[in-house]
Motif scaffolding. Structure first.
Motif, mmCIF file in Angstrom:
data_model
loop_
_atom_site.group_PDB
_atom_site.id
_atom_site.type_symbol
_atom_site.label_atom_id
_atom_site.label_comp_id
_atom_site.label_asym_id
_atom_site.label_seq_id
_atom_site.Cartn_x
_atom_site.Cartn_y
_atom_site.Cartn_z
ATOM 1 N N PRO A 39 0.911 -1.273 0.032
ATOM 2 C CA PRO A 39 -0.115 -0.233 -0.260
ATOM 3 C C PRO A 39 0.989 1.457 0.294
ATOM 4 N N GLY A 40 1.250 2.110 -0.791
ATOM 5 C CA GLY A 40 1.433 3.031 -1.197
ATOM 6 C C GLY A 40 3.018 2.973 -1.281
ATOM 7 N N VAL A 41 3.244 2.252 -1.943
ATOM 8 C CA VAL A 41 4.529 1.641 -2.576
ATOM 9 C C VAL A 41 4.591 1.127 -3.761
ATOM 10 N N TYR A 42 5.590 1.544 -4.780
ATOM 11 C CA TYR A 42 4.912 1.406 -6.799
ATOM 12 C C TYR A 42 6.607 0.854 -6.860
ATOM 13 N N SER A 43 6.807 0.005 -7.703
ATOM 14 C CA SER A 43 8.765 -0.344 -8.376
ATOM 15 C C SER A 43 7.935 0.913 -9.926
ATOM 16 N N TRP A 44 8.394 1.152 -10.763
ATOM 17 C CA TRP A 44 9.281 1.694 -12.049
ATOM 18 C C TRP A 44 9.680 1.129 -12.812
ATOM 19 N N LEU A 45 8.665 0.413 -13.543
ATOM 20 C CA LEU A 45 8.652 -0.148 -14.884
ATOM 21 C C LEU A 45 9.737 0.935 -15.705
ATOM 22 N N PRO A 46 9.849 -0.092 -16.621
ATOM 23 C CA PRO A 46 11.533 1.068 -17.942
ATOM 24 C C PRO A 46 10.481 2.212 -18.547
ATOM 25 N N LEU A 47 8.813 1.440 -18.708
ATOM 26 C CA LEU A 47 8.483 2.814 -19.059
ATOM 27 C C LEU A 47 7.993 3.713 -18.173
ATOM 28 N N GLY A 48 8.089 3.668 -16.668
ATOM 29 C CA GLY A 48 7.251 4.530 -15.570
ATOM 30 C C GLY A 48 8.732 5.633 -15.534
ATOM 31 N N LEU A 49 9.960 4.333 -15.602
ATOM 32 C CA LEU A 49 11.288 5.330 -14.739
ATOM 33 C C LEU A 49 11.410 6.585 -16.463
ATOM 34 N N LYS A 50 11.605 6.306 -17.749
ATOM 35 C CA LYS A 50 11.677 6.976 -18.934
ATOM 36 C C LYS A 50 11.163 8.193 -18.619
ATOM 37 N N VAL A 51 9.774 7.934 -18.029
ATOM 38 C CA VAL A 51 8.902 9.314 -18.283
ATOM 39 C C VAL A 51 8.928 10.121 -17.127
ATOM 40 N N LEU A 52 9.747 9.746 -15.636
ATOM 41 C CA LEU A 52 9.423 9.650 -14.373
ATOM 42 C C LEU A 52 11.752 10.691 -14.536
ATOM 43 N N ASN A 139 14.419 10.454 -3.579
ATOM 44 C CA ASN A 139 12.531 10.096 -2.337
ATOM 45 C C ASN A 139 12.274 10.723 -0.830
ATOM 46 N N LYS A 140 10.927 10.739 -0.524
ATOM 47 C CA LYS A 140 10.492 11.431 0.471
ATOM 48 C C LYS A 140 9.689 9.684 1.068
ATOM 49 N N TYR A 141 10.208 10.002 1.908
ATOM 50 C CA TYR A 141 8.584 9.097 2.916
ATOM 51 C C TYR A 141 7.309 9.625 3.702
ATOM 52 N N ARG A 142 6.118 9.010 4.010
ATOM 53 C CA ARG A 142 5.396 9.731 5.202
ATOM 54 C C ARG A 142 4.593 8.696 5.299
ATOM 55 N N ASP A 143 4.276 8.163 6.801
ATOM 56 C CA ASP A 143 3.247 6.941 7.154
ATOM 57 C C ASP A 143 1.833 7.133 6.131
ATOM 58 N N GLU A 144 1.079 7.176 5.379
ATOM 59 C CA GLU A 144 -0.302 7.968 5.396
ATOM 60 C C GLU A 144 -0.465 7.318 5.491
ATOM 61 N N LEU A 152 -0.475 8.565 -6.527
ATOM 62 C CA LEU A 152 -0.894 10.098 -6.132
ATOM 63 C C LEU A 152 -0.130 10.582 -5.120
ATOM 64 N N ARG A 153 -0.747 10.003 -3.798
ATOM 65 C CA ARG A 153 -0.569 9.623 -2.344
ATOM 66 C C ARG A 153 -0.250 8.337 -1.824
ATOM 67 N N GLY A 154 1.081 8.173 -1.554
ATOM 68 C CA GLY A 154 2.329 7.167 -1.403
ATOM 69 C C GLY A 154 2.769 7.385 -0.314
ATOM 70 N N ARG A 155 3.324 5.951 0.613
ATOM 71 C CA ARG A 155 4.192 6.759 1.099
ATOM 72 C C ARG A 155 5.710 6.667 1.564
ATOM 73 N N GLU A 156 5.861 6.148 -0.137
ATOM 74 C CA GLU A 156 7.507 6.417 -0.305
ATOM 75 C C GLU A 156 7.012 7.484 -1.939
ATOM 76 N N SER A 461 7.203 12.764 -8.572
ATOM 77 C CA SER A 461 6.635 11.519 -8.933
ATOM 78 C C SER A 461 5.053 11.715 -9.436
ATOM 79 N N ARG A 462 4.709 12.949 -8.497
ATOM 80 C CA ARG A 462 3.005 12.426 -8.303
ATOM 81 C C ARG A 462 2.852 13.411 -9.981
ATOM 82 N N LEU A 463 4.199 14.740 -10.200
ATOM 83 C CA LEU A 463 3.755 15.258 -11.558
ATOM 84 C C LEU A 463 3.336 14.211 -12.572
ATOM 85 N N VAL A 464 3.699 12.179 -12.794
ATOM 86 C CA VAL A 464 3.442 12.046 -13.434
ATOM 87 C C VAL A 464 2.251 11.499 -13.627
ATOM 88 N N ALA A 465 1.484 11.278 -12.561
ATOM 89 C CA ALA A 465 0.514 10.829 -12.227
ATOM 90 C C ALA A 465 -0.715 12.287 -12.755
#
Length: 581
Positions: A39-52, A139-144, A152-156, A461-465
């Motif tokens: 919950p709130g933690v995501y991996s960036w795969l090749p396409l996502g990492l390119k956009v990020l 990377n930042k961390y908040r225990d949402e 859009l609203r993650g923990r990392e 990362s939120r900008l991507v979303a």
């Protein structure tokens, strides 16, 4: 090296993920850009990492252009600097805390004001060193409590945070303006539809504060704006108070038996059938809502009464913004049981005052205004209870919901409401953190000058979303050219050798011309390939199909849907013009 769909680490999905609520979450997962880990933690795969990375690069270019210098601080931070500013406690449960094997306290950084202040203090000592602006992308961390909406609203999350250090308040204002202008350039380059609104400073402290919100119906933040240019997050809206009225001409307050009227709706219905000689509306009633707040580090909660006109609800987000860093919650049944003087549904100002409960009211509740409110007795209300005569609040609070149609605080017209995603926030911090760490510069007169600071964040990362929320259709994503993972998506619409070779040659020509290309060379049906091309969202799709035999290929604009055939001869030059023109 040419990117081929046949070997790309990618799996697209036909169905939305079960936990997805908003379009960006659905599409970024379906198109294979990100994958949920927890919950709130995501991996960036090749396409996502390119956009990020492309978003990061735009942010970095504009920060460098304004004279900021990039550094990198750790995400694992010691407790002591945050203890010095009080934020170890103020952040409460949203902070990720951990201990090392020796029992020392650490945290995962949610933001880095403390560390940047210490870094500058350790390196600079003279007025000649200033001003300076430093930034990082990290990377930042908040225990949402409730992570949602994918990235859009993650923990990392990935964030650009920058900090300005100036000798004077005038210098801080200039640094703030430079950041504001840089943010405008960044969000313009990302082709976002956004608004700049006044905001609350929250855990940052300081004075001036503005948010940049990407406008979208799925946004978590509500903002309002008026025809005269006023715009603010609802938490920052100030309610224009009407002028005070005389109390001498008001009728005396009278208690009435009002059986079975614990709600505003029931009360108004009863009053209008009670023969009192006038018509009542919800706006004539005073709704008293009981909350409890707990200050940082405290064990016990304290009661707080909030009075608002009965036609409005209490907005807990607005209350939270006002009482921050204290926690706030509604009373539960156990709280009412412990405080027998609180008669649920019939609470009035009298019992609150008699029992020492702090009572704050909406700014519209001014001296001389008369209200219908609870009489602190079951099935009873008071009519014509006059503020300043019959009760005296302890102060005012911006707690009532803000609605479209309310008067604009700038006095020009009425407000309209919309929703948005916070993509940037800028603060004039002042000297809060410099005071905590004794950040001074030796002035030209050899006397210490206390440094003043600004803090400026962008959710990378939120900008991507946010871009995905604004740039999609029913078929998939539609990336702006500034952040697209590829310039051109070449689809081979067939399995024969001539088409495969034709797609390969075209893709290599485009790469040689300086464009980034993804080639769909899979042995899948044209329908599957077309669906994936639209889902992935590269802005220009080129179809190498049956027309190749006649010397033409098809060009599709992903955003407009327009399709045209162009000659295969000179196609690379034509596409370079499309991409760069």
């Amino acid at each position: 090296m040419l990117t081929r769909m046949s070997s790309l680490f990618l799996r697209t999905l036909r169905e939305d993920p079960a936990d997805a609520e908003v379009p960006s979450h659905k599409l970024l997962v379906r198109a294979g850009y990100v994958r949920r880990v927890a919950p709130g933690v995501y991996s960036w795969l090749p396409l996502g990492l390119k956009v990020l990375r492309r978003v990061e690069q735009i942010v970095r270019e504009e920060m460098d252009a304004m004279g900021a210098q990039e550094i990198q601080l750790p995400a694992l931070l010691p407790r002591e600097p945050y203890e010095a500013t009080g934020r170890w406690t103020e952040y409460g449960p949203s902070l990720f805390r951990l201990k090392d094997r020796k029992g020392n306290d650490y945290l995962l950084g949610p933001t880095h004001e403390e560390l940047f202040t210490q870094v500058v203090k350790g390196e600079y000592s003279s007025y000649k060193d200033y001003p300076v602006t430093l930034y990082q992308i990290q990377n930042k961390y908040r225990d949402e409590e409730r992570p949602r909406a994918g990235i859009l609203r993650g923990r990392e999350f990935r964030m650009k945070d920058s900090y300005s250090f100036d000798l004077t308040d005038e210098g801080l204002a200039e640094s703030y303006t430079r950041h504001r202008d840089a943010y405008i350039r960044i969000f313009d380059r990302l082709a976002l539809d956004y608004v700049i609104v006044s905001a609350m400073s929250g855990a940052m402290g300081g004075s001036a504060s503005e948010e940049f919100l990407a406008i979208t119906e799925t946004g978590e933040d509500t903002f309002v704006r008026g025809p005269g240019g006023y715009a603010a997050n609802v938490e920052a809206v100030t309610t224009p108070a009407p002028p005070a009225q005389p109390v001498e001409d008001k009728p005396a307050a009278q208690v009435h038996h009002t059986p079975n009227t614990p709600t505003i709706e029931a009360l108004v219905t009863f009053l209008n059938g009670a023969g009192l000689g006038r018509e009542f509306t919800a706006a004539d009633t005073l709704k008293n809502v009981l909350l409890k707040i707990r200050r940082p580090g405290a064990v016990d909660w304290e009661l707080l009464g909030v009075g608002v006109p009965g036609d409005r609800e209490v907005d807990l987000k607005r209350v939270e913004a006002v009482v921050h860093p204290a926690e706030v919650a509604l009373l539960d049944e156990a709280d009412f049981a412990r405080n027998a003087f609180l008669v649920k549904g019939y609470i009035g100002p009298g019992a609150l005052a008699a029992n020492g409960v702090r009572y704050l009211v909406d700014p519209r509740i001014v001296t001389g205004t008369a209200w219908v409110t609870g009489a602190d007795k079951a099935d009873h209300h008071v009519v014509d209870l006059v503020a300043g005569r019959d009760f005296a609040p302890d102060g005012t609070i911006e707690a009532a919901e803000v609605r479209a149609g309310d008067p604009s605080p700038d006095g020009q017209g009425v407000l309209e409401a919309a929703r948005g995603i916070e993509i940037g926030h800028i603060f004039q911090l002042g000297r809060k953190f410099a005071d905590a760490f004794g950040l001074d510069a030796l002035g030209p007169d050899s006397k210490p000058v206390r440094i003043t600071m600004g803090s400026y964040g962008i959710g990378v990362s939120r900008l991507v979303a946010a871009v995905a929320e604004q740039s999609h259709d029913d078929s998939g994503l539609i990336w702006p050219r500034s952040v697209t993972p590829f310039d051109v998506h070449v689809v081979v619409a067939g399995k024969n050798a001539e088409l495969i070779e034709g797609g390969e040659v075209l893709a290599r020509e485009l790469e040689a011309a300086g464009l980034s290309v993804i080639l769909d060379d899979r042995k899948a049906s044209p329908g599957v390939k077309f669906a994936d091309a639209e889902l992935i969202g590269v802005p220009t799709i080129v179809v190498v199909g049956r027309g190749l035999a006649n010397g033409v290929i098809e060009l599709k604009d992903r955003r407009s849907g327009e399709r045209i055939e162009i000659p295969r001869e000179g196609a690379a030059e034509h596409l370079v013009g499309v991409v760069r023109g």
